[in-house]
Design an enzyme around this catalytic site. Structure first.
Site, PDB file in Angstrom:
ATOM      1  N   GLU A  57     -22.060   9.447  41.601  1.00  0.00           N
ATOM      2  CA  GLU A  57     -21.465   9.459  40.372  1.00  0.00           C
ATOM      3  C   GLU A  57     -21.716   7.796  39.688  1.00  0.00           C
ATOM      4  O   GLU A  57     -22.090   7.739  38.517  1.00  0.00           O
ATOM      5  CB  GLU A  57     -19.847   9.521  40.548  1.00  0.00           C
ATOM      6  N   GLU A  80     -18.417  -2.165  30.805  1.00  0.00           N
ATOM      7  CA  GLU A  80     -18.439  -2.640  32.214  1.00  0.00           C
ATOM      8  C   GLU A  80     -19.588  -1.619  32.756  1.00  0.00           C
ATOM      9  O   GLU A  80     -19.153  -0.535  32.596  1.00  0.00           O
ATOM     10  CB  GLU A  80     -17.313  -2.572  32.909  1.00  0.00           C
ATOM     11  N   CYS A 123     -15.682  -7.010  39.907  1.00  0.00           N
ATOM     12  CA  CYS A 123     -15.096  -6.656  38.758  1.00  0.00           C
ATOM     13  C   CYS A 123     -15.361  -8.378  37.689  1.00  0.00           C
ATOM     14  O   CYS A 123     -15.158  -8.289  36.476  1.00  0.00           O
ATOM     15  CB  CYS A 123     -13.601  -6.904  38.685  1.00  0.00           C
TER      16      CYS A 123
HETATM   17  P1  NAI Z   1     -10.546   3.977  39.211  1.00  0.00           P
HETATM   18  O1  NAI Z   1      -9.800   3.286  38.601  1.00  0.00           O
HETATM   19  O2  NAI Z   1     -10.648   5.614  38.666  1.00  0.00           O
HETATM   20  O3  NAI Z   1     -10.099   4.196  40.807  1.00  0.00           O
HETATM   21  C1  NAI Z   1      -9.479   3.056  41.467  1.00  0.00           C
HETATM   22  C2  NAI Z   1      -8.104   3.696  42.395  1.00  0.00           C
HETATM   23  O4  NAI Z   1      -7.067   4.312  41.433  1.00  0.00           O
HETATM   24  C3  NAI Z   1      -8.556   4.657  43.216  1.00  0.00           C
HETATM   25  O5  NAI Z   1      -7.772   4.619  44.482  1.00  0.00           O
HETATM   26  C4  NAI Z   1      -8.044   5.901  42.555  1.00  0.00           C
HETATM   27  O6  NAI Z   1      -8.036   7.024  43.579  1.00  0.00           O
HETATM   28  C5  NAI Z   1      -6.989   5.385  41.672  1.00  0.00           C
HETATM   29  N1  NAI Z   1      -6.578   6.355  40.710  1.00  0.00           N
HETATM   30  C6  NAI Z   1      -7.598   7.169  40.066  1.00  0.00           C
HETATM   31  N2  NAI Z   1      -6.804   7.470  38.625  1.00  0.00           N
HETATM   32  C7  NAI Z   1      -5.442   7.372  39.097  1.00  0.00           C
HETATM   33  C8  NAI Z   1      -4.491   7.861  38.349  1.00  0.00           C
HETATM   34  N3  NAI Z   1      -4.231   8.302  37.466  1.00  0.00           N
HETATM   35  N4  NAI Z   1      -3.096   7.017  38.835  1.00  0.00           N
HETATM   36  C9  NAI Z   1      -3.146   6.408  39.905  1.00  0.00           C
HETATM   37  N5  NAI Z   1      -4.056   6.337  40.886  1.00  0.00           N
HETATM   38  C10 NAI Z   1      -5.404   6.597  40.376  1.00  0.00           C
HETATM   39  O7  NAI Z   1     -12.171   3.441  39.417  1.00  0.00           O
HETATM   40  P2  NAI Z   1     -13.336   4.283  39.574  1.00  0.00           P
HETATM   41  O8  NAI Z   1     -13.300   5.872  39.023  1.00  0.00           O
HETATM   42  O9  NAI Z   1     -13.516   4.223  41.033  1.00  0.00           O
HETATM   43  O10 NAI Z   1     -14.447   3.496  39.070  1.00  0.00           O
HETATM   44  C11 NAI Z   1     -14.576   3.615  37.420  1.00  0.00           C
HETATM   45  C12 NAI Z   1     -14.731   2.354  36.858  1.00  0.00           C
HETATM   46  O11 NAI Z   1     -13.763   1.203  37.341  1.00  0.00           O
HETATM   47  C13 NAI Z   1     -15.930   1.571  37.503  1.00  0.00           C
HETATM   48  O12 NAI Z   1     -17.310   1.990  36.926  1.00  0.00           O
HETATM   49  C14 NAI Z   1     -15.898   0.080  37.415  1.00  0.00           C
HETATM   50  O13 NAI Z   1     -16.362  -0.214  35.943  1.00  0.00           O
HETATM   51  C15 NAI Z   1     -14.140   0.220  37.273  1.00  0.00           C
HETATM   52  N6  NAI Z   1     -13.784  -0.386  38.607  1.00  0.00           N
HETATM   53  C16 NAI Z   1     -13.265  -1.813  38.572  1.00  0.00           C
HETATM   54  C17 NAI Z   1     -12.905  -2.370  39.878  1.00  0.00           C
HETATM   55  C18 NAI Z   1     -12.614  -3.612  39.876  1.00  0.00           C
HETATM   56  O14 NAI Z   1     -12.617  -4.520  40.897  1.00  0.00           O
HETATM   57  N7  NAI Z   1     -11.558  -4.149  38.938  1.00  0.00           N
HETATM   58  C19 NAI Z   1     -12.912  -1.644  41.051  1.00  0.00           C
HETATM   59  C20 NAI Z   1     -13.280  -0.384  40.942  1.00  0.00           C
HETATM   60  C21 NAI Z   1     -13.845   0.399  40.002  1.00  0.00           C
END
Ligand code: NAI
Ligand code: MG
Length: 486
Positions: free
Chosen positions: A335, A386, A289
């Site tokens: 993805e 990002e 991040c």
């Molecule tokens: P995401 O935010 O969708 O997933 C993260 C977690 O949230 C997972 O456990 C997922 O199952 C859960 N989640 C997803 N939708 C939810 C909902 N509506 N309610 C509750 N929980 C939910 O992230 P994703 O799809 O894996 O990655 C997308 C983008 O997010 C990446 O391209 C990146 O830019 C960013 N990302 C940022 C991170 C960080 O460290 N801040 C970590 C992972 C992704």
């Protein structure tokens, strides 16, 4: 050799169980896309069970609530001992499920042990105040655990995220239901086994694997969940904050994405700044991040810097996460790989200069070449969104005032950095950066003692640092009549 996958069930009330629906899903290897394990697809009925176990474990007369605070700390230290015992196995499992380069994973895991011990040490240092209130009052505050917390984890650094959230919540005296990311469910289950072995009472920690819509949303909408801590995308962070106000009023901690600026001034030492900027964006395939994904280089050194940055990227060794000389492994899944390749295409279309990389490597697994774009402009998509991949975007600037203005011109605010030998420039930049962390003459250096979190849309609240337990505590004011005059 692949590590043995020992735990593939939901962990509810210290028992290993299947999902009520009987449904399952596969977790895949980022290296070649093969199935490495199958785990239950938890959903509302499973979240309901886990939350009621956590609620029972939070009852005022429960074993957990009746423990001395120091005993809570000791149990968490026992967990740290077991983590240390299994450090090699946990590292291998994390790397297997996530694609993190194994040598780096070992480093992260040593940091995780320090993190557990630091957070455990906070358990018996939660103190209120005595307050000289107006009137005939003797007043003090109690800081008490919030209750059942839902902890929703990302896939990029799963163990460290589990530790940050679970151990902080437990140090505060809360109980938790953890929802690991669907891409990386395995290490959370292995850690749950260690929680049980450490003797932490049943129901204090529960782990429900499943998807965001399903297990995740059931947790964020559950009336008996008092708090959600989430790390992931800004998009889902906003959904979580909305859900938090739907059925009750959940407290929320959010660690979201970033588009962090790193400024390289003319007077910087290029031998230090070039590698630091590269590690800043290429570490863990760019899936961090805090990635330095907007690299601003001052005009006087721009050409030389770009040349060295390209050379550095070209020399990075991409390969199997287990090989000892590998510096960059695969992206998490197809993805994310396609999303990153899509951004690279947009960069090319919008006229950024692609100097190295830009392609997928091979046809199995999710490997991408270390990629460098120069002459990137502020309004290009690759400078605004990002990417979460191994893509360095270099922008040119003339003076610090201008760089600062452009650096802050984003809805994100997680981190920022500057390389300069001029102390005034460094301090002015640190003062005016709209970011939760500012690094000077280094980048990425983090440690559990340092508060971490974002300004603006990069988050809400802070993790780590001595105050981190406050995010899991309520303040109770007690005001007792006591006449001033005896
Ligand atoms: P995401 O935010 O969708 O997933 C993260 C977690 O949230 C997972 O456990 C997922 O199952 C859960 N989640 C997803 N939708 C939810 C909902 N509506 N309610 C509750 N929980 C939910 O992230 P994703 O799809 O894996 O990655 C997308 C983008 O997010 C990446 O391209 C990146 O830019 C960013 N990302 C940022 C991170 C960080 O460290 N801040 C970590 C992972 C992704
Ligand atoms: Mg998502």
């Amino acid at each position: 050799m692949a590590p043995e996958v020992k735990y593939t069930k939901l962990f509810i009330n210290n028992e290993w169980v299947d999902a009520k629906s009987g449904k399952t899903f596969d977790t895949l290897s980022p290296h070649d896309g093969s199935v490495i394990a199958t785990v239950p697809e938890g959903d509302k009925p499973d979240i309901d069970l886990a939350v009621s176990a956590a609620k029972a474990a939070f009852h005022r007369n429960s074993e957990w609530r009746l423990l001395d605070a120091s005993a809570r700390g000791r149990l968490l230290n026992k967990f740290a001992d077991l983590f240390e015992r299994d450090l090699a196995y946990l590292s291998e499992l994390e790397s297997y499920d996530n694609g993190m380069v194994l040598t780096m994973t070992y480093g992260f895991m040593s940091r995780a042990v320090n993190t557990i011990r630091y957070l455990a040490s906070l358990a018996d240092k939660i103190q209120g105040d005595t307050i000289p209130a107006d009137g005939d009052l003797f007043s003090y505050t109690l800081k008490q655990p919030i209750g059942v917390c839902g902890l929703i984890l990302p896939w990029n650094v799963p163990i460290l995220m589990f530790i940050n959230k679970v151990v902080t919540a437990l140090a505060a005296g809360c109980t938790v239901v953890v929802k690991p990311a669907e891409q990386t469910p395995l290490t959370a289950l292995a850690l749950a086994a260690l929680i049980k072995e450490a003797g932490i009472p049943a129901g204090v920690v529960n782990v429900v694997t499943g998807y965001g819509p399903g297990a995740g949303t059931s947790l964020t909408h559950h009336p008996d969940v008092a708090k959600i801590s989430f790390t992931g995308s800004a998009e889902v962070g906003k959904l979580i904050q909305q859900a938090a106000g739907k059925v009750n009023l959940k407290r929320v901690t959010l660690e979201l994405g970033g588009k962090s600026p790193l400024i390289i001034m003319d007077d910087a030492d290029l031998n230090v700044a070039v590698p630091a900027a590269a590690y800043g964006v290429f570490t863990h395939q760019g899936q961090i991040c805090i990635a330095a994904s907007r690299l601003f280089v001052q005009a006087g050194i721009y050409d030389k810097f770009v040349e060295k940055a390209v050379e550095f990227a070209k020399n990075r060794k991409v390969g199997h996460p287990n090989d000892s000389d590998t510096e960059q492994g695969p992206q998490i899944d197809d993805e994310m790989m396609n999303k990153v390749l899509g951004y690279i295409n947009k960069g090319k279309q919008e006229g950024a200069k692609l100097l190295t990389g830009g392609n997928r490597i091979g046809t199995t697994g999710y490997y991408i070449e270390p990629t460098v774009f120069a002459d990137v402009k502020d309004d290009m998509i690759i400078a605004k969104e990002e990417i979460f991949g191994p893509v360095q975007s270099i922008l040119k600037f003339d003076n610090l005032e201008e760089a600062l203005e452009r650096a802050n011109n984003t809805s994100y605010g997680l981190a920022a950095g500057i390389f300069t030998n001029n102390i005034n420039n460094a301090l002015q930049f640190a003062k005016h950066s709209e970011a939760g962390t500012v690094w000077v003459n280094n980048y990425l250096n983090g440690s559990v003692q340092l508060p971490f979190g974002g300004f603006k849309e990069s988050g809400l609240g802070r993790e780590n640092g001595v105050s981190c337990v406050d995010a899991y505590l309520e303040v109770k004011t007690v005001a007792i009549t006591l006449p001033k005059k005896f």
